[in-house]
Motif scaffolding. Structure first.
Motif, PDB file in Angstrom:
ATOM      1  N   UNK A   1       0.526  -1.110   0.168  1.00  0.00           N
ATOM      2  CA  UNK A   1      -0.303   0.058   0.281  1.00  0.00           C
ATOM      3  C   UNK A   1       1.218   1.102   0.190  1.00  0.00           C
ATOM      4  N   UNK A   2       1.590   1.244   1.054  1.00  0.00           N
ATOM      5  CA  UNK A   2       2.864   2.592   0.938  1.00  0.00           C
ATOM      6  C   UNK A   2       3.671   3.132  -0.577  1.00  0.00           C
ATOM      7  N   UNK A   3       3.829   1.832  -0.993  1.00  0.00           N
ATOM      8  CA  UNK A   3       4.143   1.356  -2.538  1.00  0.00           C
ATOM      9  C   UNK A   3       2.919   2.575  -3.589  1.00  0.00           C
ATOM     10  N   UNK A   4       1.705   2.153  -3.704  1.00  0.00           N
ATOM     11  CA  UNK A   4       0.632   1.953  -4.612  1.00  0.00           C
ATOM     12  C   UNK A   4       0.530   3.642  -3.742  1.00  0.00           C
ATOM     13  N   UNK A   5       0.791   4.129  -2.667  1.00  0.00           N
ATOM     14  CA  UNK A   5       0.507   5.614  -2.535  1.00  0.00           C
ATOM     15  C   UNK A   5       1.366   6.407  -3.467  1.00  0.00           C
ATOM     16  N   UNK A   6       2.450   5.836  -2.656  1.00  0.00           N
ATOM     17  CA  UNK A   6       3.361   6.602  -3.530  1.00  0.00           C
ATOM     18  C   UNK A   6       3.785   6.802  -4.654  1.00  0.00           C
ATOM     19  N   UNK A   7       3.686   5.811  -5.581  1.00  0.00           N
ATOM     20  CA  UNK A   7       3.171   6.284  -6.988  1.00  0.00           C
ATOM     21  C   UNK A   7       2.471   6.711  -7.232  1.00  0.00           C
ATOM     22  N   UNK A   8       0.926   8.008  -6.078  1.00  0.00           N
ATOM     23  CA  UNK A   8       0.030   8.006  -6.554  1.00  0.00           C
ATOM     24  C   UNK A   8       0.186   9.962  -6.096  1.00  0.00           C
ATOM     25  N   UNK A   9       1.167   9.599  -5.532  1.00  0.00           N
ATOM     26  CA  UNK A   9       1.837  11.347  -4.942  1.00  0.00           C
ATOM     27  C   UNK A   9       2.334  11.128  -5.857  1.00  0.00           C
ATOM     28  N   UNK A  10       3.089  10.691  -6.761  1.00  0.00           N
ATOM     29  CA  UNK A  10       4.555  11.172  -7.331  1.00  0.00           C
ATOM     30  C   UNK A  10       3.544  11.533  -8.982  1.00  0.00           C
ATOM     31  N   UNK A  11       2.427  10.808  -9.200  1.00  0.00           N
ATOM     32  CA  UNK A  11       1.664  10.588 -10.567  1.00  0.00           C
ATOM     33  C   UNK A  11       1.186  12.280 -10.393  1.00  0.00           C
ATOM     34  N   UNK A  12       0.307  12.262  -9.589  1.00  0.00           N
ATOM     35  CA  UNK A  12       0.131  14.044  -8.760  1.00  0.00           C
ATOM     36  C   UNK A  12       0.818  14.737  -9.242  1.00  0.00           C
ATOM     37  N   UNK A  13       1.775  14.484  -8.567  1.00  0.00           N
ATOM     38  CA  UNK A  13       2.595  15.566  -8.859  1.00  0.00           C
ATOM     39  C   UNK A  13       2.944  16.415 -10.245  1.00  0.00           C
ATOM     40  N   UNK A  14       3.664  15.310 -11.293  1.00  0.00           N
ATOM     41  CA  UNK A  14       3.844  15.177 -12.529  1.00  0.00           C
ATOM     42  C   UNK A  14       2.567  15.124 -13.607  1.00  0.00           C
ATOM     43  N   UNK A  15       1.186  14.879 -12.923  1.00  0.00           N
ATOM     44  CA  UNK A  15       0.619  15.749 -13.936  1.00  0.00           C
ATOM     45  C   UNK A  15       0.490  17.149 -13.422  1.00  0.00           C
ATOM     46  N   UNK A  16       0.844  17.863 -11.988  1.00  0.00           N
ATOM     47  CA  UNK A  16       0.692  19.687 -11.834  1.00  0.00           C
ATOM     48  C   UNK A  16       2.178  19.676 -12.384  1.00  0.00           C
ATOM     49  N   UNK A  17       2.638  19.237 -13.328  1.00  0.00           N
ATOM     50  CA  UNK A  17       3.564  19.617 -14.517  1.00  0.00           C
ATOM     51  C   UNK A  17       5.276  20.150 -13.620  1.00  0.00           C
ATOM     52  N   UNK A  18       5.928  18.656 -12.396  1.00  0.00           N
ATOM     53  CA  UNK A  18       6.426  18.565 -12.134  1.00  0.00           C
ATOM     54  C   UNK A  18       7.314  17.871 -13.250  1.00  0.00           C
ATOM     55  N   UNK A  19       8.655  18.456 -13.386  1.00  0.00           N
ATOM     56  CA  UNK A  19       9.072  17.042 -13.665  1.00  0.00           C
ATOM     57  C   UNK A  19       9.832  16.262 -13.264  1.00  0.00           C
ATOM     58  N   UNK A  20      10.502  14.979 -13.887  1.00  0.00           N
ATOM     59  CA  UNK A  20      11.240  13.805 -12.838  1.00  0.00           C
ATOM     60  C   UNK A  20      12.197  14.068 -11.936  1.00  0.00           C
ATOM     61  N   UNK A  21      12.692  14.941 -12.457  1.00  0.00           N
ATOM     62  CA  UNK A  21      14.025  15.733 -12.156  1.00  0.00           C
ATOM     63  C   UNK A  21      13.942  16.874 -10.653  1.00  0.00           C
TER      64      UNK A  21
END
Length: 240
Positions: free
Chosen positions: A171-191
């Motif tokens: 579950x921790x891995x899932x929620x970390x991934x969801x949070x990362x996707x949220x930031x990506x969707x808000x135009x933060x780059x991988x860097x």
């Protein structure tokens, strides 16, 4: 100002701190980094209104730009209330003062540039820690929460919002991934995401919901209710 703090490669990634650069970009940063943040802030005032008692204090500990304190101000059900907005970062307090003035709230909200561990909570009906406890050293967390409990009047409440750790690895891995996707969707780059994560490694230390609940109950809070969660961000109402 748009958050571009981590947009270029950094040779040395320093620990995250709430300095002048962060203050300038803070509103954009928190909107794009914390899922549900505006919903959270919008509801703090109406929730607090249910616990505020006449001739008491309200505290926003780690107030940043004062969004939570202002949310309470705009929903005050009674008069004779003083709101204390406290932060140890001068740049954050300076901007908080500007926004309080814009809202004509100077007579009610009083800012303090101070470390919250040094503040004594007195005669409080509401204490907010909105994404604040997670930045304190682990050995200080019980100290500040005991201070909050002791300073609350009977029937008063502490509203605690934190980024939490999930109870199992999957579950921790899932929620970390969801949070990362949220930031990506808000135009933060991988860097940007990677460098910001690195800067927070030694600064933002999350705990599980169970850890928070056990600690709060140990001080005597009679009711601990989760009222908001979006991915790995959660807010609790703890009632004395």
């Amino acid at each position: 100002m748009k958050d571009k703090i981590y947009s270029e490669p950094l040779n040395n990634i320093e620990d995250f701190k709430f300095d002048e650069n962060v203050s300038k970009a803070f509103d954009d940063m928190v909107d794009r980094s914390v899922p549900g943040y505006r919903t959270l802030i919008a509801n703090l005032g109406p929730i607090a209104a249910n616990f505020i008692q006449e001739n008491t204090n309200c505290y926003d500990l780690g107030c940043s730009h004062g969004a939570a304190a202002l949310s309470i101000f705009h929903h005050l059900p009674i008069e004779n209330i003083t709101i204390h907005a406290i932060d140890n970062a001068p740049a954050m307090v300076n901007r908080c003062d500007e926004l309080i003035k814009q809202a004509n709230a100077e007579s009610v909200i009083h800012t303090h540039n101070a470390d919250i561990i040094d503040i004594t909570i007195v005669n409080a009906s509401i204490v907010l820690m909105n994404l604040t406890l997670q930045f304190l050293p682990l050995d200080q967390r019980s100290v500040i929460l005991q201070n909050i409990f002791d300073g609350l009047v009977k029937g008063g409440a502490c509203i605690l919002t934190e980024k939490i750790i999930m109870p199992d690895e999957k579950t921790e891995a899932l929620f970390q991934q969801l949070h990362t996707s949220f930031k990506s969707a808000n135009n933060y780059s991988d860097l940007e995401i990677s460098q910001k994560r690195k800067s927070l490694e030694n600064v933002l230390i999350s705990e599980t919901l169970e850890m928070h609940t056990i600690r709060l109950r140990s001080f005597g809070f009679t009711s601990i209710v989760p009222w908001f969660q979006c991915f790995n961000f959660l807010s609790l109402i703890a009632i004395k």
